[in-house]
Design an enzyme around this catalytic site. Sequence first.
Site, PDB file in Angstrom:
ATOM      1  N   GLY A 180       0.674  -1.263  -0.160  1.00 31.45           N
ATOM      2  CA  GLY A 180       0.211   0.148   0.005  1.00 31.45           C
ATOM      3  C   GLY A 180       0.900   1.282   0.073  1.00 31.45           C
ATOM      4  CG  HIS A 181       4.097   3.822   1.708  1.00 29.94           C
ATOM      5  ND1 HIS A 181       5.346   4.080   1.614  1.00 29.94           N
ATOM      6  CD2 HIS A 181       3.511   5.027   2.361  1.00 29.94           C
ATOM      7  CE1 HIS A 181       5.354   5.396   2.051  1.00 29.94           C
ATOM      8  NE2 HIS A 181       4.324   6.158   2.414  1.00 29.94           N
ATOM      9  CG  PHE A 182       3.100   5.417  -2.366  1.00 32.10           C
ATOM     10  CD1 PHE A 182       1.987   5.949  -1.658  1.00 32.10           C
ATOM     11  CD2 PHE A 182       4.192   6.078  -2.089  1.00 32.10           C
ATOM     12  CE1 PHE A 182       2.121   6.805  -0.587  1.00 32.10           C
ATOM     13  CE2 PHE A 182       4.530   7.040  -1.081  1.00 32.10           C
ATOM     14  CZ  PHE A 182       3.293   7.448  -0.390  1.00 32.10           C
TER      15      PHE A 182
ATOM     16  CB  VAL B 244       8.723   4.931  -0.876  1.00 33.83           C
ATOM     17  CG1 VAL B 244       9.537   5.748   0.008  1.00 33.83           C
ATOM     18  CG2 VAL B 244       8.997   5.269  -2.479  1.00 33.83           C
TER      19      VAL B 244
END
Length: 149
Positions: free
Chosen positions: A50-52, A57
Amino acid sequence: MSDILMNKEQIMEIIPHRDPFLLIDEVLEMDDTHIKARKYIREDDFWFKGHFPGYPVTPGVLMIEMLAQAGAVCMLSKPEYKGRLAFFGGIDKAKFRRQVVPGDVLDLEVEIIRQRGPIGTGRGLATVGGKKAVSCEITFAVSDRNKEE
């Protein structure tokens, strides 16, 4: 390449963190006030979903947590704190200087710069290939209870 002082299993004997939240892989060096640890940043690390999506990252706050876990290993390795828990008391002077992505090796260094009883401050620096990624000061408190209580 440095020799490994502690592997994940040995780290888990000192701090209570477990997967997926055990965020250091090895300890390379340690004394009463200083530790060097390492985290291998893998494509399958939980935060990258989810990041990203499409641009993975490592979140800055998780890198600070990695530094905090390294500092906790240093503090909780002392005989007087064996079996205790360490908690955040504060984060100061945090600076994020570069992105940390899958395949990076994050070297974590924490120096205890102040301590009065169970309360102290550590200066943390995380680097990739010798280049600064994150720096901060972490205030911590060691609990007066054993982690089993």
